[in-house]
Design an enzyme around this catalytic site. Structure first.
Site, mmCIF file in Angstrom:
data_model
loop_
_atom_site.group_PDB
_atom_site.id
_atom_site.type_symbol
_atom_site.label_atom_id
_atom_site.label_comp_id
_atom_site.label_asym_id
_atom_site.label_seq_id
_atom_site.Cartn_x
_atom_site.Cartn_y
_atom_site.Cartn_z
ATOM 1 N N ASP A 1 -11.850 -6.552 -1.555
ATOM 2 C CA ASP A 1 -12.560 -7.831 -1.404
ATOM 3 C C ASP A 1 -13.975 -7.628 -0.868
ATOM 4 O O ASP A 1 -14.328 -6.559 -0.396
ATOM 5 C CB ASP A 1 -11.775 -8.773 -0.480
ATOM 6 C CG ASP A 1 -11.546 -8.153 0.891
ATOM 7 O OD1 ASP A 1 -10.553 -7.426 1.058
ATOM 8 O OD2 ASP A 1 -12.396 -8.357 1.775
ATOM 9 N N GLU B 1 0.816 -1.210 0.000
ATOM 10 C CA GLU B 1 0.000 0.000 0.000
ATOM 11 C C GLU B 1 0.858 1.273 0.000
ATOM 12 O O GLU B 1 0.318 2.374 -0.130
ATOM 13 C CB GLU B 1 -0.893 0.023 1.249
ATOM 14 C CG GLU B 1 -1.889 -1.126 1.305
ATOM 15 C CD GLU B 1 -2.521 -1.286 2.679
ATOM 16 O OE1 GLU B 1 -3.720 -1.566 2.753
ATOM 17 O OE2 GLU B 1 -1.804 -1.159 3.700
HETATM 18 N N1 SAH Z 1 -0.593 -11.770 6.874
HETATM 19 C C1 SAH Z 1 -1.207 -10.831 5.940
HETATM 20 C C2 SAH Z 1 -2.351 -10.131 6.612
HETATM 21 C C3 SAH Z 1 -3.116 -9.157 5.732
HETATM 22 S S1 SAH Z 1 -4.517 -8.602 6.588
HETATM 23 C C4 SAH Z 1 -0.130 -9.826 5.508
HETATM 24 O O1 SAH Z 1 0.752 -9.514 6.313
HETATM 25 O O2 SAH Z 1 -0.151 -9.360 4.347
HETATM 26 C C5 SAH Z 1 -5.334 -7.614 5.414
HETATM 27 C C6 SAH Z 1 -5.008 -6.145 5.358
HETATM 28 O O3 SAH Z 1 -5.874 -5.529 4.420
HETATM 29 C C7 SAH Z 1 -5.205 -5.377 6.661
HETATM 30 O O4 SAH Z 1 -4.206 -4.401 6.779
HETATM 31 C C8 SAH Z 1 -6.597 -4.737 6.535
HETATM 32 O O5 SAH Z 1 -6.619 -3.391 6.979
HETATM 33 C C9 SAH Z 1 -6.945 -4.811 5.056
HETATM 34 N N2 SAH Z 1 -8.165 -5.557 4.709
HETATM 35 C C10 SAH Z 1 -8.560 -5.771 3.422
HETATM 36 N N3 SAH Z 1 -9.699 -6.491 3.389
HETATM 37 C C11 SAH Z 1 -10.064 -6.744 4.666
HETATM 38 C C12 SAH Z 1 -11.144 -7.464 5.267
HETATM 39 N N4 SAH Z 1 -12.064 -8.095 4.524
HETATM 40 N N5 SAH Z 1 -11.202 -7.530 6.622
HETATM 41 C C13 SAH Z 1 -10.264 -6.915 7.362
HETATM 42 N N6 SAH Z 1 -9.214 -6.251 6.851
HETATM 43 C C14 SAH Z 1 -9.090 -6.145 5.515
#
Ligand code: SAH
Length: 227
Positions: free
Chosen positions: A196, A11
């Site tokens: 998503d 990001e």
């Molecule tokens: N282990 C993975 C975790 C990613 S979590 C990593 O380190 O890449 C997903 C990230 O995207 C979080 O920062 C959150 O803010 C965002 N995000 C996107 N879609 C989401 C959803 N459906 N629920 C919660 N957070 C979401």
């Protein structure tokens, strides 16, 4: 100086590639990159995933750089048909959907001490960011953005968050940054591109679209900086 916080490299990396005259400092394990973006003074940070890292980063940024405001940028799951993948959610307010002392009679999401569920984002910032999205021709909505320490991927959880908070998007950091900004009286706004569906209906959404969505937020921020 404007503070910009993202949770993940995906990001932030491309945004940083547009910065000039950069200086880097590592504080509490977080790399802060300061410089100019489209002619504006900014300080950027990748905080990591979840509310604790987000709060740690926002507080450190405020103490060390005194930004005039903080924008939290990145990706999120959608909670409304009005926002499809690639659309932009802008916060009018933030809530913590996993804060729950309702067993004691409190409303779900109440932040005890502050005694509020919703923490308002800066109206001027929200208005400017959403105006930029419209100028760019990107579908956008302004409303409550809900954060919690979980990746939302079920119909049940999605329905719970919509029912209790009428939120339009869910993610994992914005409300923690909002709480730190609220306590420190620093204006803030959360800006998220949808990656998503947040209901598990298509498990491939997030890995497939995270990069494209992240880029959408970056484009909007660059545009905002030029205004
Ligand atoms: N282990 C993975 C975790 C990613 S979590 C990593 O380190 O890449 C997903 C990230 O995207 C979080 O920062 C959150 O803010 C965002 N995000 C996107 N879609 C989401 C959803 N459906 N629920 C919660 N957070 C979401």
């Amino acid at each position: 100086m404007i503070g910009i916080i993202a949770a993940m490299d995906v990001e932030m990396n491309s945004l940083r590639s547009y910065m000039e005259n950069t200086e880097t400092e590592v504080i509490s394990g977080i790399r802060f990159v300061r410089g100019s973006l489209e002619g504006k003074d900014v300080v950027t940070a990748v905080c990591g995933i979840g509310k604790v890292f987000a709060a740690l980063c926002a507080q450190t940024m405020i103490l060390h750089y005194q930004p005039q405001c903080i924008i939290n940028t990145g990706v999120a799951g959608t909670l409304t048909d009005a926002l499809t993948i690639g659309s932009i959610a802008v916060s009018s307010a933030v809530v913590q959907h996993d804060m729950d002392t309702s067993a004691l009679g409190d409303p779900v999401g109440l932040i005890s001490g502050i005694n509020k569920v919703e923490l308002p984002a800066d109206r001027l910032l929200s208005g400017q960011l959403s105006a930029c999205a419209k100028v760019m021709g990107v579908k956008t909505a302004t409303g409550v953005i809900a954060s919690g320490d979980q990746f939302v991927a079920s119909q049940e959880r999605k329905a719970f968050i919509v029912e209790h908070f009428k939120a339009i998007a869910c993610e994992m950091e914005g409300a923690a940054i909002g709480q730190v900004c609220h306590v420190n009286k620093v204006p803030f706004c959360v800006l998220r591109a949808i990656s998503d569906s947040a209901d598990g209906s298509s498990h491939m959404d997030y890995p497939t679209f995270v990069k494209m969505a992240a880029e959408q937020s970056v484009n909007l921020l660059r545009r905002f900086m030029r205004c």
